[in-house]
Scaffold this motif. Structure first.
Motif, PDB file in Angstrom:
ATOM      1  N   TRP A  95       0.852  -1.182   0.000  1.00 61.01           N
ATOM      2  CA  TRP A  95       0.000   0.000   0.000  1.00 61.01           C
ATOM      3  C   TRP A  95       0.892   1.237   0.000  1.00 61.01           C
ATOM      4  CZ3 TRP A  95      -5.162  -0.045   3.136  1.00 61.01           C
ATOM      5  CH2 TRP A  95      -5.917  -1.147   2.736  1.00 61.01           C
ATOM      6  N   ASN A 236      -5.736   2.429  -2.728  1.00 61.40           N
ATOM      7  CA  ASN A 236      -5.784   3.673  -3.498  1.00 61.40           C
ATOM      8  C   ASN A 236      -6.960   4.567  -3.158  1.00 61.40           C
ATOM      9  OD1 ASN A 236      -4.675   1.522  -5.969  1.00 61.40           O
ATOM     10  ND2 ASN A 236      -3.429   3.249  -5.332  1.00 61.40           N
ATOM     11  N   SER A 262      -2.288   7.847  -5.259  1.00 61.79           N
ATOM     12  CA  SER A 262      -1.252   7.125  -5.984  1.00 61.79           C
ATOM     13  C   SER A 262       0.047   7.394  -5.239  1.00 61.79           C
ATOM     14  CB  SER A 262      -1.159   7.582  -7.442  1.00 61.79           C
ATOM     15  OG  SER A 262      -0.560   8.849  -7.534  1.00 61.79           O
ATOM     16  N   THR A 266      -2.533  12.936  -5.181  1.00 62.44           N
ATOM     17  CA  THR A 266      -3.809  12.701  -4.502  1.00 62.44           C
ATOM     18  C   THR A 266      -4.855  13.639  -5.084  1.00 62.44           C
ATOM     19  OG1 THR A 266      -3.306  14.272  -2.721  1.00 62.44           O
ATOM     20  CG2 THR A 266      -2.713  11.961  -2.348  1.00 62.44           C
TER      21      THR A 266
END
Length: 289
Positions: A95, A236, A262, A266
């Motif tokens: 993440w 995401n 990403s 943002t």
């Protein structure tokens, strides 16, 4: 045509330089890092992207260990690009870190970007802004308005330094200042605040207390309380709520929306409402480094 010695020398240099120019340059960052928690993304010439760490560099041979623990060997000439990425493994996948986690929509959290990191963004499509980390415990941000139809000397600019006073794995705290004025006004407004954020990569809660002031009257009697939260629904997508209250009064502002994440960009879309009714759309975007 007369061929001079200079022409011959130039031709030899050109032929020699050609193969050298065509060689694959060494990608920046192609090395073993001392920080064992850092994550490197290696992109190969065939488009493959690997997340993990370079564990050995010997001549043209590169040994790489993925986040999943697999060992992969490849050649230096196969590497197109390499860069550091911020983030962590969660439930078996990587993440990316939220690059805008030093704030909610507008309100500051207890976090700071960190040394060498910063952002440029636009709030509500009319407020360009910036922020940059100062060492490991501070940051400074600022911006200005570009409201359509408003004369340049009536646009507002602001600065907002913030210092982090503690930082643990799950709890961060900060204090800061927000100060704003127009270029022609003698009076300025702002607030001094303290804030705390508690949580992890999935869920976090933030709270803060602000003390508004004006340059003419000093600090006001009424303080402001901010309560907010973040829920990372996917790697995401993050749900965010930011809410302001005036303790002892009926005035309040509520907002709810989402942040698309990403590795470096943002985008935020939300809606805010107040105790007096009505809705205000919120549209922000930012890019970070």
């Amino acid at each position: 045509m007369k061929i001079t010695r200079a022409t011959v020398v130039a031709a030899v240099i050109s032929l020699a330089a050609g193969p050298l120019s065509a060689q694959q340059p060494r990608p920046a960052g192609l090395r073993v890092l001392d920080d064992t928690t850092a994550v490197q993304q290696v992109e190969l010439l065939d488009g493959t992207k690997l997340l993990g760490r370079i564990v050995r560099v010997e001549g043209s041979d590169i040994a790489f260990r993925t986040l999943g623990g697999f060992n992969i060997d490849f050649q230096r000439r196969d590497v197109k690009n390499i860069r550091l990425v911020r983030g962590q493994r969660y439930r078996g996948e990587f993440w990316p870190a939220d690059p805008s986690n030093s704030r909610l929509f507008l309100a500051p959290t207890g976090r700071v970007p960190g040394q060498g990191h910063g952002y440029f963004g636009v709030y509500e499509l009319v407020i360009p802004s910036f922020g940059v980390g100062l060492g490991k415990i501070g940051m400074i941000s600022g911006g200005f308005s570009v409201l359509p139809g408003v004369p340049l000397d009536e646009q507002v600019f602001y600065i907002a330094p913030k210092a982090q006073v503690f930082n643990t794995e799950y709890v961060q705290g900060a204090v800061g200042l927000f100060w704003a004025k127009t270029s022609t006004s003698e009076e300025s407004v702002g607030m001094v605040y303290s804030g705390i954020t508690a949580g992890n990569v999935r869920v976090a809660f933030s709270g803060g207390l602000a003390f508004p002031f004006t340059s003419e009257d000093g600090f006001e009697d009424q303080q402001l309380l901010m309560l907010g939260g973040e829920l990372r629904a996917t790697k995401n997508l993050k749900l965010i709520t930011e809410n302001w209250f005036a303790p002892g009064e009926d005035d309040s502002i509520w907002s709810l929306g989402l942040r698309i994440i990403s590795s470096r960009i943002t985008v935020e879309v939300a809606a805010a409402t107040s105790s007096e009714g009505g809705f205000l759309p919120i549209v922000n975007f930012s890019t970070t480094w």
